[in-house]
Design a protein around this motif. Structure first.
Motif, mmCIF file in Angstrom:
data_model
loop_
_atom_site.group_PDB
_atom_site.id
_atom_site.type_symbol
_atom_site.label_atom_id
_atom_site.label_comp_id
_atom_site.label_asym_id
_atom_site.label_seq_id
_atom_site.Cartn_x
_atom_site.Cartn_y
_atom_site.Cartn_z
ATOM 1 N N MET A 104 -10.199 -6.126 9.735
ATOM 2 C CA MET A 104 -11.102 -4.982 8.500
ATOM 3 C C MET A 104 -9.139 -3.984 8.452
ATOM 4 O O MET A 104 -8.880 -4.492 7.436
ATOM 5 N N ALA A 105 -8.775 -4.397 9.255
ATOM 6 C CA ALA A 105 -6.912 -3.569 9.061
ATOM 7 C C ALA A 105 -6.146 -4.835 8.150
ATOM 8 O O ALA A 105 -4.848 -4.981 7.891
ATOM 9 N N ARG A 106 -6.679 -6.525 8.240
ATOM 10 C CA ARG A 106 -5.695 -7.423 7.946
ATOM 11 C C ARG A 106 -6.502 -7.358 6.065
ATOM 12 O O ARG A 106 -5.154 -7.559 4.549
ATOM 13 N N LEU A 107 -7.455 -6.038 5.629
ATOM 14 C CA LEU A 107 -7.353 -6.439 3.714
ATOM 15 C C LEU A 107 -6.462 -4.846 3.713
ATOM 16 O O LEU A 107 -5.806 -4.123 4.103
ATOM 17 N N PRO A 108 -6.211 -5.594 2.736
ATOM 18 C CA PRO A 108 -4.659 -4.725 1.424
ATOM 19 C C PRO A 108 -5.244 -3.354 1.892
ATOM 20 O O PRO A 108 -6.550 -2.762 1.082
ATOM 21 N N GLY A 109 -4.591 -2.377 1.556
ATOM 22 C CA GLY A 109 -5.265 -1.126 1.603
ATOM 23 C C GLY A 109 -5.910 -0.002 2.684
ATOM 24 O O GLY A 109 -5.637 0.874 2.718
ATOM 25 N N LEU A 110 -6.296 -1.227 3.434
ATOM 26 C CA LEU A 110 -6.217 -0.244 4.784
ATOM 27 C C LEU A 110 -5.095 -0.976 6.352
ATOM 28 O O LEU A 110 -4.923 -2.502 6.443
ATOM 29 N N GLY A 111 -4.773 -0.317 6.950
ATOM 30 C CA GLY A 111 -4.327 -0.184 8.286
ATOM 31 C C GLY A 111 -4.994 0.233 8.961
ATOM 32 O O GLY A 111 -6.242 0.376 8.907
ATOM 33 N N PRO A 112 -4.241 -0.019 10.106
ATOM 34 C CA PRO A 112 -4.651 -0.140 11.791
ATOM 35 C C PRO A 112 -6.110 1.631 12.026
ATOM 36 O O PRO A 112 -7.238 1.807 11.600
ATOM 37 N N ARG A 113 -5.687 2.719 10.997
ATOM 38 C CA ARG A 113 -6.402 3.769 11.293
ATOM 39 C C ARG A 113 -7.564 4.285 10.648
ATOM 40 O O ARG A 113 -8.765 4.022 11.044
ATOM 41 N N SER A 114 -7.295 3.183 9.228
ATOM 42 C CA SER A 114 -8.230 3.808 7.723
ATOM 43 C C SER A 114 -9.007 2.670 8.243
ATOM 44 O O SER A 114 -10.896 2.881 8.005
ATOM 45 N N ALA A 115 -8.514 1.012 9.232
ATOM 46 C CA ALA A 115 -9.794 0.391 9.357
ATOM 47 C C ALA A 115 -10.627 1.074 10.931
ATOM 48 O O ALA A 115 -12.287 0.431 10.849
ATOM 49 N N ARG A 116 -10.364 1.192 11.462
ATOM 50 C CA ARG A 116 -11.254 2.389 13.016
ATOM 51 C C ARG A 116 -12.382 3.524 12.230
ATOM 52 O O ARG A 116 -13.294 3.275 12.478
#
Length: 197
Positions: free
Chosen positions: A14-26
């Motif tokens: 999920m963190a690989r998606l545009p606009g998502l970093g590790p924190r947002s993906a979590r």
């Protein structure tokens, strides 16, 4: 801890998606897990379905589940106008504005000497063929206002000069701006105020 390996892998993906970093993906993964039956399972099923059925429209380059997209098969959209865009995201941005009622042509990028991308690497020859085959009366060049976008627009204009009316988006599109980041009102104003090249 092997019990969380799959969850960690999902967070990384999920963190690989545009606009998502590790924190947002979590946060997104945690939300999906908490709403497993309402969000996670239906999302997984849709991702699988789209992955199995999505394809590029054979005519314009849009995405859909059939060989030809809904726009290309609509007789109401066969009005002699083709709007040329760089990417599918730009096509979707134009559609969100609800102003353009013709058909599209997705180039799949822009000309770039630095990246060794020439006309044959894009859908420019296919565009020229469509103009001849489909009785096109106007080609609207809705390319991003970047150096590569403008270079591509000028190249296409040179190839089609004298064959068809050529227009481009006008006011409202800032230099260096990209269609996918513009609001619907800006896209509407730019499309209505297009000018002949």
């Amino acid at each position: 801890m092997s019990s969380t390996r799959d969850i960690d892998a999902l967070i990384e993906m999920m963190a690989r998606l545009p606009g998502l970093g590790p924190r947002s993906a979590r946060r997104a993964v945690l939300h999906m897990i908490r709403k497993k039956s309402l969000v996670l399972i239906p999302l997984a099923e849709l991702i699988h379905k789209v992955g199995a059925t999505v394809r590029e429209c054979a005519l314009c380059g849009n995405l859909g589940s059939d060989d030809l997209c809904d726009i290309c098969t609509s007789e109401k959209r066969a009005n002699g106008e083709i709007c040329v865009v760089e990417d599918v995201a730009d096509l979707w941005a134009m559609e969100r504005s609800g102003v353009f009622r013709g058909r599209y042509h997705v180039l799949g990028g822009t000309l770039s000497a630095l990246d060794a991308i020439g006309p044959e690497d894009l859908r420019i020859p296919r565009l020229i063929g469509r103009v001849a085959d489909e009785g096109i009366t106007e080609v609207i060049l809705a390319l991003n206002a970047t150096v590569d976008g403008q270079t591509t627009a000028h190249y296409i204009a040179d190839q089609l000069e004298g064959r068809v009316r050529l227009t481009s988006l006008a006011q409202g599109v800032p230099v260096g701006g990209e269609l996918d980041y513009l609001d619907d009102g800006t896209i509407s104003a730019a499309l209505r105020a297009r000018k002949t090249l």
